[in-house]
Motif scaffolding. Structure first.
Motif, PDB file in Angstrom:
ATOM      1  N   TRP A  36       0.825  -1.212   0.000  1.00 44.01           N
ATOM      2  CA  TRP A  36       0.000   0.000   0.000  1.00 44.01           C
ATOM      3  C   TRP A  36       0.859   1.261   0.000  1.00 44.01           C
ATOM      4  CZ3 TRP A  36      -1.551   3.754   3.888  1.00 44.01           C
ATOM      5  CH2 TRP A  36      -2.726   4.451   3.589  1.00 44.01           C
ATOM      6  N   ARG A  65      -9.155   1.864   0.175  1.00 43.67           N
ATOM      7  CA  ARG A  65      -9.341   0.656   0.974  1.00 43.67           C
ATOM      8  C   ARG A  65      -9.621  -0.523   0.051  1.00 43.67           C
ATOM      9  NH1 ARG A  65     -12.995   1.265   6.161  1.00 43.67           N
ATOM     10  NH2 ARG A  65     -11.752  -0.588   6.663  1.00 43.67           N
ATOM     11  N   ASN A 309       5.555  -1.119   5.030  1.00 40.60           N
ATOM     12  CA  ASN A 309       4.168  -0.778   4.745  1.00 40.60           C
ATOM     13  C   ASN A 309       3.625   0.280   5.698  1.00 40.60           C
ATOM     14  OD1 ASN A 309       3.818  -2.805   2.622  1.00 40.60           O
ATOM     15  ND2 ASN A 309       4.036  -4.280   4.279  1.00 40.60           N
ATOM     16  N   LEU A 312       0.798   1.190   7.956  1.00 34.61           N
ATOM     17  CA  LEU A 312       0.090  -0.053   8.202  1.00 34.61           C
ATOM     18  C   LEU A 312       0.978  -1.018   8.963  1.00 34.61           C
ATOM     19  CD1 LEU A 312      -1.576  -0.662   4.713  1.00 34.61           C
ATOM     20  CD2 LEU A 312      -2.386   0.743   6.626  1.00 34.61           C
ATOM     21  N   TYR A 320      -2.663  -8.635   9.255  1.00 35.37           N
ATOM     22  CA  TYR A 320      -2.813  -7.210   9.524  1.00 35.37           C
ATOM     23  C   TYR A 320      -2.928  -6.436   8.211  1.00 35.37           C
ATOM     24  CZ  TYR A 320      -1.552  -8.548  14.267  1.00 35.37           C
ATOM     25  OH  TYR A 320      -1.537  -9.135  15.506  1.00 35.37           O
ATOM     26  N   GLU A 321      -3.244  -5.142   8.312  1.00 33.53           N
ATOM     27  CA  GLU A 321      -3.537  -4.342   7.130  1.00 33.53           C
ATOM     28  C   GLU A 321      -2.397  -4.358   6.109  1.00 33.53           C
ATOM     29  OE1 GLU A 321      -6.751  -2.107   6.623  1.00 33.53           O
ATOM     30  OE2 GLU A 321      -6.930  -4.089   7.545  1.00 33.53           O
ATOM     31  N   GLY A 322      -1.165  -4.359   6.586  1.00 33.39           N
ATOM     32  CA  GLY A 322      -0.039  -4.365   5.658  1.00 33.39           C
ATOM     33  C   GLY A 322       0.037  -5.606   4.803  1.00 33.39           C
ATOM     34  N   ARG A 325      -4.011  -4.883   2.481  1.00 26.08           N
ATOM     35  CA  ARG A 325      -4.451  -3.635   1.847  1.00 26.08           C
ATOM     36  C   ARG A 325      -3.405  -3.211   0.826  1.00 26.08           C
ATOM     37  NH1 ARG A 325      -6.398   2.079   4.601  1.00 26.08           N
ATOM     38  NH2 ARG A 325      -7.379   0.643   6.081  1.00 26.08           N
ATOM     39  N   LEU A 434     -10.032   0.924  12.556  1.00 23.22           N
ATOM     40  CA  LEU A 434      -9.024   1.372  11.600  1.00 23.22           C
ATOM     41  C   LEU A 434      -9.063   2.869  11.350  1.00 23.22           C
ATOM     42  CD1 LEU A 434      -9.305  -1.563   9.043  1.00 23.22           C
ATOM     43  CD2 LEU A 434      -7.628  -1.270  10.865  1.00 23.22           C
ATOM     44  N   ILE A 438      -5.041   3.057  12.461  1.00 23.47           N
ATOM     45  CA  ILE A 438      -4.722   2.383  11.207  1.00 23.47           C
ATOM     46  C   ILE A 438      -3.565   1.399  11.375  1.00 23.47           C
ATOM     47  CG2 ILE A 438      -3.068   4.105  10.367  1.00 23.47           C
ATOM     48  CD1 ILE A 438      -4.282   3.727   7.582  1.00 23.47           C
ATOM     49  N   GLU A 440      -3.204  -0.658  13.848  1.00 19.77           N
ATOM     50  CA  GLU A 440      -3.674  -1.835  14.597  1.00 19.77           C
ATOM     51  C   GLU A 440      -2.812  -2.091  15.850  1.00 19.77           C
ATOM     52  OE1 GLU A 440      -5.429  -4.949  11.550  1.00 19.77           O
ATOM     53  OE2 GLU A 440      -3.599  -4.048  10.736  1.00 19.77           O
TER      54      GLU A 440
END
Length: 638
Positions: A36, A65, A309, A312, A320-322, A325, A434, A438, A440
């Motif tokens: 991302w 997103r 990332n 993230l 996790y988001e990294g 996303r 989030l 963001i 986490e």
């Protein structure tokens, strides 16, 4: 939730304002392992340069997103082609290049004693009984071409069996064969003889251009799935040197090789845009640009992780988001507002039903989709969906690892269910908001039990509807061998802003299991045990040859020491084949050590693992000499 695409979809009332006499062309560009924060779309990088991706985004809508269906490549690729969740199609790991053919996921009954849950056996081929996106376009009269990475199985499960007229380079491996810079090792695909050091992405773009030129007079579906920026980590040497001079050691994105790989990837995107413009096809061509999962955080390149990332958390292979996303933009001329953005939540499985609706394809049968059409979002509206789900019942040993898990995103909330991770075989949950967090960092599950229950009910419904093969409670679990405290600790330092990352001391970067300080002319290493080490990148690679590392060291920490070294072009610079183990006297007194290194390529980095146990190691002097005893580098400790 399960959706159905009916024949009526062919009559969807999508207005056309351009080239109404001909169906739209489609170009699907999928990057591999592109995080991302690896592009300039979101203002999260100061090192990487992606002007062509930015140029592409200005022609359409950027999604802030956009989620891959999995934190690993093959499951996401299968979801793009089928519109289904990995929980349903069963490909949950990237094992599709391996010899064993598995067409149905199965549960396993036991696991290693340190694991609370078992791990299902993943499907290893994309079955040909799916009616794929490639087949949908092929049967609609489109010329279909797949270029680049596939990783969903060799013959008879290759692109040629899934609706594509051509497949270049017809390669089933997990990454490029050998390297990015020629010569490569593909079976039937060589570099241009007049370009001896040709970059693979340059050649792939050239092949894609030939496809566009050949089929410019009829509708086409170009599936350009890049090898970039997956390992092995190498690039054009001139680009590597260009970025080496731009690296900020305090920036978590500081790998010049990876930055060079990003630029070559972006150049290929530019080649496609320029070709569509030159052929006057841009006004009737839908373009999707996305990534198959998050950025790679667990390989090492010149002593560094390939990328970061941040902001993230985590990266490829994590929940996790990294890990899930990624960058995404969609261009739909005449329908999508130029240079627009959307915060709607979309996922890889959405692309199939979306392209079916936009292109007004007539499907021969009912096709069940777990994804939804994102046309309302593309037209500036909201999506009517309950949530998206990520099913990843595995636990690869990577930074920020988690045991087998499944997650749900709904609005600002994200819930991760860790299968059987609690007490007495019960599940365990991580809940994050989030919008306010963001990165986490704050698990809010204990504060919002009702919300956990509500979101977990959505997870359960998804698993039931997709008939997911789930992890089971491990009957062999031994609590004395379980280490839950290790979850999520490997990446935390890099997930924070750059000013909070681990600091270099005398040029050395410590691992998560130790800290460094300069005191009284010494480099003091304080080890907490497990895997303490310190790594150093040379400002410029040192010419291939023999080297001697001399150091004076005092230690009270147990265990032998080990020296690793990195060589130019290696995808894993600190690999066991390039290492030396040497005994350490842990008596609290200074001792001198000399370690010899023989390199096969230019020396780029070294890593010193001074112990395995907790304690203090004091380095009084450290210097590198060549085989003639001429001093090459001395680290200033005073």
């Amino acid at each position: 939730m399960l959706r159905f695409c009916l024949l009526l979809m062919a009559c969807a009332s999508v207005p056309w304002t351009v080239a109404a006499q001909r169906p739209p062309n489609v170009v699907f560009i999928l990057a591999d392992d592109l995080g991302w924060s690896d592009t300039t779309l979101y203002g999260t990088t100061s090192l990487y340069r992606t002007p062509h991706i930015k140029r592409l985004a200005k022609r359409g809508m950027t999604f802030t997103r956009a989620y891959s269906s999995s934190p690993l490549c093959s499951p996401t690729r299968a979801s793009i082609l089928t519109g289904l969740s990995p929980a349903r199609h069963g490909i949950t790991t990237p094992r599709c290049h391996l010899p064993q053919v598995i067409l149905a996921a199965t549960a396993t009954k036991t696991a290693a004693p340190q694991n609370k849950s078992t791990i299902p056996d993943s499907v290893s081929r994309l079955k040909t009984d799916y009616y794929t996106l490639g087949e949908a376009f092929h049967d609609a009269g489109y010329a279909t071409g797949h270029f680049g990475k596939w990783h969903l199985g060799p013959e008879p499960y290759s692109p040629l069996q899934h609706g594509f007229d051509i497949d270049v380079p017809h390669w089933h491996g997990p990454g490029p064969a050998g390297s990015y810079v020629a010569p490569w090792k593909f079976k039937d695909f060589d570099h241009d003889p007049d370009v001896p050091d040709q970059h693979l992405e340059d050649r792939m773009a050239t092949e894609a251009v030939a496809f566009l030129e050949q089929h410019q007079d009829k509708p086409f579906f170009l599936n350009y799935w890049m090898f970039s920026v997956h390992a092995p980590f190498d690039a054009k040497q001139a680009l590597i040197e260009k970025y080496r001079s731009q690296v900020d050691p305090d920036n978590p994105q500081r790998c010049p090789t990876y930055a060079a790989m990003i630029e070559s990837m972006d150049d290929a995107v530019g080649t496609l845009i320029d070709t569509l413009d030159r052929l006057k096809l841009s006004d009737n061509t839908i373009i999707v640009f996305a990534s198959d999962n998050g950025g790679n955080m667990y390989n090492r390149v010149e002593g560094e992780t390939p990328t970061s990332n941040a902001p993230l958390r985590g990266g490829k292979a994590t929940m996790y988001e990294g890990g899930v996303r990624g960058p995404c933009c969609v261009i739909w001329p005449g329908q999508v507002k130029s240079d627009s953005r959307s915060d709607e939540i979309i996922q890889s499985s959405d692309f199939y039903p979306t392209l079916v609706e936009i292109s007004k394809l007539t499907l021969p049968q009912q096709i069940p989709f777990d994804g939804v059409s994102i046309v309302p979002a593309l037209q500036g509206g909201r999506l009517e969906r309950d949530a998206i789900f990520t099913y990843f019942p595995h636990n690869p040993a990577v930074p920020d690892w988690l045991p087998p898990s499944v997650s749900v995103h709904r609005g600002d909330w994200k819930l991760i269910r860790i299968f059987h991770g609690g007490k007495t075989d019960q599940h365990r949950w991580k809940l994050f908001n989030l919008k306010s967090d963001i990165g986490e960092t704050q698990n809010l599950a204990a504060k919002h039990p009702a919300l956990v229950q509500e979101l977990d009910a959505l997870i359960e419904s998804h698993l039931v509807q997709t008939q997911a093969v789930r992890p089971l409670a491990n009957p062999n679990f031994d609590p004395t061998k379980h280490h839950p405290e290790r979850e999520g600790i490997a990446f935390n330092r890099q997930a924070k802003p750059a000013k909070q990352t681990a600091q270099r001391t005398a040029g050395w970067l410590p691992s998560k299991d130790c800290s460094l300080a300069k005191k009284s002319g010494q480099l003091v290493v304080t080890s907490t045990g497990n895997d303490p080490y310190l790594s150093f990148n040379f400002p410029k690679p040192l010419e291939t040859g023999s080297f001697k590392l001399n150091l004076t060291l005092t230690s009270n920490a147990r265990g032998d020491a080990q020296l690793f070294w990195g060589e130019r072009g290696a995808d894993r610079p600190f690999f066991r084949e390039r290492s030396k183990t040497f005994p350490i006297k842990n008596d609290g007194k200074p001792h001198q050590y000399t370690i010899l290194m023989e390199t096969q390529a230019d020396l780029t980095a070294i890593r010193l693992d001074p112990s395995r146990g907790p304690g203090t190691i004091r380095i009084e002097s450290i210097e590198l000499k060549d085989q003639t005893d001429e001093l090459i580098y001395r680290w200033p400790l005073k």
